[in-house]
Motif scaffolding. Structure first.
Motif, PDB file in Angstrom:
ATOM      1  N   TYR A   1     -66.962  13.056   6.589  1.00  0.00           N
ATOM      2  CA  TYR A   1     -68.107  12.159   6.670  1.00  0.00           C
ATOM      3  C   TYR A   1     -69.144  12.453   5.595  1.00  0.00           C
ATOM      4  N   THR A   2     -69.565  11.393   4.914  1.00  0.00           N
ATOM      5  CA  THR A   2     -70.797  11.456   4.152  1.00  0.00           C
ATOM      6  C   THR A   2     -71.953  11.553   5.143  1.00  0.00           C
TER       7      THR A   2
ATOM      8  N   SER B   1     -78.830  11.403   1.125  1.00  0.00           N
ATOM      9  CA  SER B   1     -77.440  11.506   1.544  1.00  0.00           C
ATOM     10  C   SER B   1     -76.738  12.576   0.730  1.00  0.00           C
TER      11      SER B   1
ATOM     12  N   GLY C   1     -71.447   8.653   7.801  1.00  0.00           N
ATOM     13  CA  GLY C   1     -70.631   7.541   7.337  1.00  0.00           C
ATOM     14  C   GLY C   1     -69.245   8.029   6.980  1.00  0.00           C
TER      15      GLY C   1
ATOM     16  N   TRP D   1     -65.845   8.952   5.449  1.00  0.00           N
ATOM     17  CA  TRP D   1     -65.369   9.141   4.081  1.00  0.00           C
ATOM     18  C   TRP D   1     -66.514   8.952   3.083  1.00  0.00           C
TER      19      TRP D   1
ATOM     20  N   THR E   1     -68.655   6.553   2.421  1.00  0.00           N
ATOM     21  CA  THR E   1     -69.633   5.508   2.712  1.00  0.00           C
ATOM     22  C   THR E   1     -70.914   5.737   1.926  1.00  0.00           C
ATOM     23  N   ASN E   2     -71.356   4.702   1.217  1.00  0.00           N
ATOM     24  CA  ASN E   2     -72.603   4.782   0.466  1.00  0.00           C
ATOM     25  C   ASN E   2     -73.748   4.464   1.416  1.00  0.00           C
ATOM     26  N   LEU E   3     -74.424   5.469   1.898  1.00  0.00           N
ATOM     27  CA  LEU E   3     -75.450   5.276   2.909  1.00  0.00           C
ATOM     28  C   LEU E   3     -76.717   4.638   2.357  1.00  0.00           C
TER      29      LEU E   3
ATOM     30  N   ARG F   1     -74.925   0.896   2.933  1.00  0.00           N
ATOM     31  CA  ARG F   1     -74.134   0.553   4.102  1.00  0.00           C
ATOM     32  C   ARG F   1     -74.600   1.334   5.327  1.00  0.00           C
TER      33      ARG F   1
ATOM     34  N   PRO G   1     -74.385   3.568   8.586  1.00  0.00           N
ATOM     35  CA  PRO G   1     -73.522   4.678   8.977  1.00  0.00           C
ATOM     36  C   PRO G   1     -72.682   4.322  10.200  1.00  0.00           C
ATOM     37  N   HIS G   2     -71.663   5.115  10.451  1.00  0.00           N
ATOM     38  CA  HIS G   2     -70.822   4.898  11.612  1.00  0.00           C
ATOM     39  C   HIS G   2     -71.388   5.551  12.867  1.00  0.00           C
TER      40      HIS G   2
END
Length: 123
Positions: A32-33, A50, A99, A101, A103-105, A108, A110-111
């Motif tokens: 996770y990023t 990030s 995020g 993998w 993910t550009n926080l 985008r 976050p998960h």
């Protein structure tokens, strides 16, 4: 049951330093990023910083660059936000986020979100 738990917030004076921590569970942390967001009273949530999967790359909002440092310890499943030269405008609820993998926080969602920790900076 909550995968992300923040700690370290508090009440400080302008110019002081504070370190926030976010401990991650139930997730494979190294995939996770990680990032930090904040929401000031009466304002929308905004991106703060990030850090990439292994910590090689970091990004900061212009408002905190040079004052805040994000870091991560994959062995401890923990991401940190070291805040220095704090200003009253830094007062906010600070949220940890993950995020999957790369993910550009900055752009985008976050998960996963933490529940937040309060930071109050008095003048």
């Amino acid at each position: 049951q909550v995968p992300l738990v923040e700690s370290g917030g508090g009440l400080v004076q302008a110019g002081d330093s504070l370190r926030l921590s976010c401990t991650v569970s139930q997730l494979t942390f190294s995939t996770y990023t990680m990032g930090w967001f904040r929401q000031a009273p009466g304002k929308e949530r905004e991106f703060v910083a990030s850090i990439s999967l292994r910590g090689a790359t970091t990004y900061y909002a212009d408002s905190v660059k040079g004052r805040f440092t994000i870091s991560r310890d994959n062995a401890k499943n923990t991401v940190y936000l070291q805040m220095s030269s704090l200003k009253p405008e830094d007062t906010a609820i600070y949220y940890c986020a993950a995020g999957l993998w790369a993910t550009n926080l900055e752009r985008r969602d976050p998960h996963y979100w933490g529940q937040g920790t309060h930071v109050t900076v008095s003048s």
